[in-house]
Design an enzyme around this catalytic site. Structure first.
Site, PDB file in Angstrom:
ATOM      1  N   ASP A   1      -4.577  -6.485   5.198  1.00 56.55           N
ATOM      2  CA  ASP A   1      -5.596  -7.122   5.771  1.00 56.55           C
ATOM      3  C   ASP A   1      -5.802  -8.513   5.314  1.00 56.55           C
ATOM      4  OD1 ASP A   1      -6.392  -5.271   7.382  1.00 56.55           O
ATOM      5  OD2 ASP A   1      -7.667  -4.249   5.818  1.00 56.55           O
TER       6      ASP A   1
ATOM      7  N   ASN B   1       0.648  -1.200   0.046  1.00 51.51           N
ATOM      8  CA  ASN B   1       0.055  -0.131   0.091  1.00 51.51           C
ATOM      9  C   ASN B   1       0.857   1.429  -0.003  1.00 51.51           C
ATOM     10  OD1 ASN B   1       0.806   0.695   3.060  1.00 51.51           O
ATOM     11  ND2 ASN B   1      -0.369  -1.206   3.188  1.00 51.51           N
TER      12      ASN B   1
ATOM     13  N   LYS C   1     -13.692   1.516  15.477  1.00 53.35           N
ATOM     14  CA  LYS C   1     -12.719   0.536  15.463  1.00 53.35           C
ATOM     15  C   LYS C   1     -12.178   0.836  16.944  1.00 53.35           C
ATOM     16  CE  LYS C   1     -11.051   0.814  10.855  1.00 53.35           C
ATOM     17  NZ  LYS C   1     -10.251   1.630   9.804  1.00 53.35           N
TER      18      LYS C   1
ATOM     19  N   PHE D   1      -4.450   3.153  14.779  1.00 52.94           N
ATOM     20  CA  PHE D   1      -4.599   4.445  13.753  1.00 52.94           C
ATOM     21  C   PHE D   1      -5.777   4.073  13.002  1.00 52.94           C
ATOM     22  CE2 PHE D   1      -1.434   7.657  12.984  1.00 52.94           C
ATOM     23  CZ  PHE D   1      -0.871   7.789  14.015  1.00 52.94           C
TER      24      PHE D   1
ATOM     25  N   LYS E   1       8.558 -17.140 -10.550  1.00 59.33           N
ATOM     26  CA  LYS E   1       7.891 -16.200 -11.269  1.00 59.33           C
ATOM     27  C   LYS E   1       6.710 -16.757 -12.049  1.00 59.33           C
ATOM     28  CE  LYS E   1       8.555 -12.408 -14.504  1.00 59.33           C
ATOM     29  NZ  LYS E   1       9.135 -11.949 -15.670  1.00 59.33           N
TER      30      LYS E   1
HETATM   31  N1  CTP Z   1      -4.175  -3.452  11.648  1.00 60.25           N
HETATM   32  C1  CTP Z   1      -3.391  -4.173  12.443  1.00 60.25           C
HETATM   33  N2  CTP Z   1      -3.463  -5.654  11.783  1.00 60.25           N
HETATM   34  C2  CTP Z   1      -4.041  -5.712  10.759  1.00 60.25           C
HETATM   35  C3  CTP Z   1      -4.697  -4.624   9.993  1.00 60.25           C
HETATM   36  C4  CTP Z   1      -4.603  -3.449  10.823  1.00 60.25           C
HETATM   37  O1  CTP Z   1      -2.754  -4.494  13.420  1.00 60.25           O
HETATM   38  N3  CTP Z   1      -4.212  -6.816   9.846  1.00 60.25           N
HETATM   39  C5  CTP Z   1      -4.134  -1.963  12.680  1.00 60.25           C
HETATM   40  C6  CTP Z   1      -3.283  -0.929  11.800  1.00 60.25           C
HETATM   41  O2  CTP Z   1      -1.957  -0.815  12.412  1.00 60.25           O
HETATM   42  C7  CTP Z   1      -4.099   0.455  12.538  1.00 60.25           C
HETATM   43  C8  CTP Z   1      -5.582  -0.115  12.684  1.00 60.25           C
HETATM   44  O3  CTP Z   1      -5.406  -1.417  12.742  1.00 60.25           O
HETATM   45  O4  CTP Z   1      -3.436   0.833  13.821  1.00 60.25           O
HETATM   46  C9  CTP Z   1      -6.411   0.028  11.572  1.00 60.25           C
HETATM   47  O5  CTP Z   1      -6.183  -0.362  10.635  1.00 60.25           O
HETATM   48  P1  CTP Z   1      -7.416  -0.253   9.351  1.00 60.25           P
HETATM   49  O6  CTP Z   1      -6.723  -1.202   8.297  1.00 60.25           O
HETATM   50  O7  CTP Z   1      -7.825   0.985   9.039  1.00 60.25           O
HETATM   51  O8  CTP Z   1      -8.737  -1.233   9.928  1.00 60.25           O
HETATM   52  P2  CTP Z   1      -9.419  -2.266   9.815  1.00 60.25           P
HETATM   53  O9  CTP Z   1      -9.639  -2.982  11.067  1.00 60.25           O
HETATM   54  O10 CTP Z   1      -8.588  -3.178   8.867  1.00 60.25           O
HETATM   55  O11 CTP Z   1     -10.762  -1.698   9.376  1.00 60.25           O
HETATM   56  P3  CTP Z   1     -11.306  -1.651   7.851  1.00 60.25           P
HETATM   57  O12 CTP Z   1     -10.104  -2.213   6.868  1.00 60.25           O
HETATM   58  O13 CTP Z   1     -12.580  -2.259   7.833  1.00 60.25           O
HETATM   59  O14 CTP Z   1     -11.285  -0.084   7.550  1.00 60.25           O
END
Ligand code: CTP
Length: 398
Positions: free
Chosen positions: A278, A209, A336, A322, A288
């Protein structure tokens, strides 16, 4: 703050060396134990005897003049010091230390030292503005050196401008303020995650990302400046390592999970600013992937939610997450905080010149007891400093 401190004063060869005499005297009056190292150039301006009389300690000028056969002077002095002041720091001294040279007593001692170094440059206005000097200052800042900027005014070379060694009182004030600041989080262990993760598809491809890691690195620096013992777990970023911060490099969400879980029990505060994937490819290929006719479907599986795991497992740690949102930031951010059982959350709306990649941001700090602080548009450094103050206040309240 300086009372009882062991201060090593490095004096290099500029006309402002005479001001280092007054600085020595003022440091001694504050109760500091001062030892002076002079470069060869400095001895052209002031006699070592002057510093010896003012500091009541021997003055060091020659790396090969070992006064005590039981010790190696530059190592001994480096270990002895609680803090180091370089005043005046000439352009030549800055160039030597920025490049890691150890060609005299002062530079050799500096390489062996681990105590904080305060640098007070002094030189001609054009020299101070020269790209080489600027480059060296930036390098030294990256290495963790702290600066007491030269003042504006009449310079010995006849010019008027920036380059004049700060007055001894001001040098002491800056150091005092800085040392006071490092008491704020002294003894606290802080874990910060930063940057993106990379989820491998095959030996040449991965999912990632836009996270640059800038916010997390700024938070790590801000926590360190307050005196905390900081561990930074970083995804792949192109930022320089921060001196004095233990950095653990990871690539994938799973590696970040393993590293965070290992460090978690020891911590007082955890801030998860990393943009963790995620999802990751269900299968990774050792070779590859070759292109074929038609579409390619890569099946993804969920990664562990590190933050949610910490929320469940936390004992006494203060946990900050965050939330980077592209719509309804406050609603999603607050949700969250509850879902991941956090103590506080930093909510930011992704947008033009804010959030990912940018040097700037604009955030809302929201706590589990529903305190809401809006930090307006500012550099990530400024935002990080404000956030650390807020987090520290909330931690102390608990
Ligand atoms: N985070 C984490 N582990 C993951 C995904 C996210 O620890 N696998 C943490 C990030 O470091 C951040 C927080 O979760 O502090 C929010 O991440 P975000 O991706 O915005 O939230 P999600 O819970 O994944 O919600 P969504 O994707 O539905 O917005």
């Amino acid at each position: 703050m300086l009372n009882g401190k062991k201060v090593l004063l490095g004096v290099s060869g500029g006309i402002a060396a005479y001001k280092a005499c007054a600085l020595t005297s003022k440091l001694v009056q504050q109760g500091a134990d001062v030892k002076v190292i002079m470069t060869e150039g400095a001895t052209e301006f002031v006699q070592p005897l002057t510093f010896q009389a003012l500091s009541r300690n021997p003055v060091y000028t020659d790396a090969f003049d070992e006064k005590n056969p039981e010790k190696i002077a530059h190592i001994d002095l480096a270990d002895w010091s609680d803090l180091i002041i370089l005043a005046p720091a000439t352009a030549h001294l800055l160039g030597r230390i920025a490049n890691g040279l150890a060609d005299d007593m002062l530079t050799t001692t500096l390489l062996a030292a681990t105590s904080p170094v305060y640098v007070a440059p002094a030189m001609n206005v054009h020299m101070y503005a020269h790209p080489s000097v600027k480059k060296n200052l930036i390098e030294l800042e990256k290495m963790g050196y702290r600066f007491i900027e030269p003042g504006d005014g009449y310079l010995a070379c006849g010019y008027v401008g920036k380059g004049r060694l700060e007055e001894p009182e001001r040098i002491i004030e800056v150091i005092n303020n800085h040392e006071k600041k490092t008491e704020v989080m002294k003894g606290k262990k802080v874990l910060i995650t930063a940057g993106p993760t990379q989820e491998i598809i095959d030996p040449v491809r991965f999912f990632t990302n836009h996270s640059s890691g800038k916010m997390g690195y700024a938070l790590a620096q801000a926590a360190k400046d307050l005196g905390a013992e900081v561990t930074l777990i970083s995804g792949p970023v192109s930022l320089a390592k921060i001196a004095g911060i233990r950095t653990i490099d990871v690539q994938s969400a799973d590696e970040m999970y393993q590293a965070v879980i290992k460090e978690f029990p020891e911590q007082d505060l955890v801030i998860k600013s990393a943009a963790v994937a995620d999802y990751r490819p269900k299968q990774t290929s050792d070779q590859k992937l070759k292109k074929k006719d038609g579409d390619l479907v890569i099946e993804l599986e969920r990664t562990q939610d590190i933050l949610a795991t910490l929320g469940k497992e936390k004992t006494n740690q203060y946990l900050v997450g965050f939330a980077a949102e592209s719509e309804q930031p406050l609603t999603y951010g607050k949700e969250k905080l509850k879902r991941k059982q956090l103590d506080a959350i930093v909510i930011n709306e992704i947008g033009f010149q804010k959030g990912f990649q940018s040097d700037h941001n604009e955030v809302v700090f929201y706590t589990k007891d529903e305190e809401e602080h809006r930090i307006p548009y500012a550099t990530k450094k400024e935002i990080a400093e404000k956030l650390m103050q807020l987090v520290n206040r909330k931690m102390t309240e608990e």
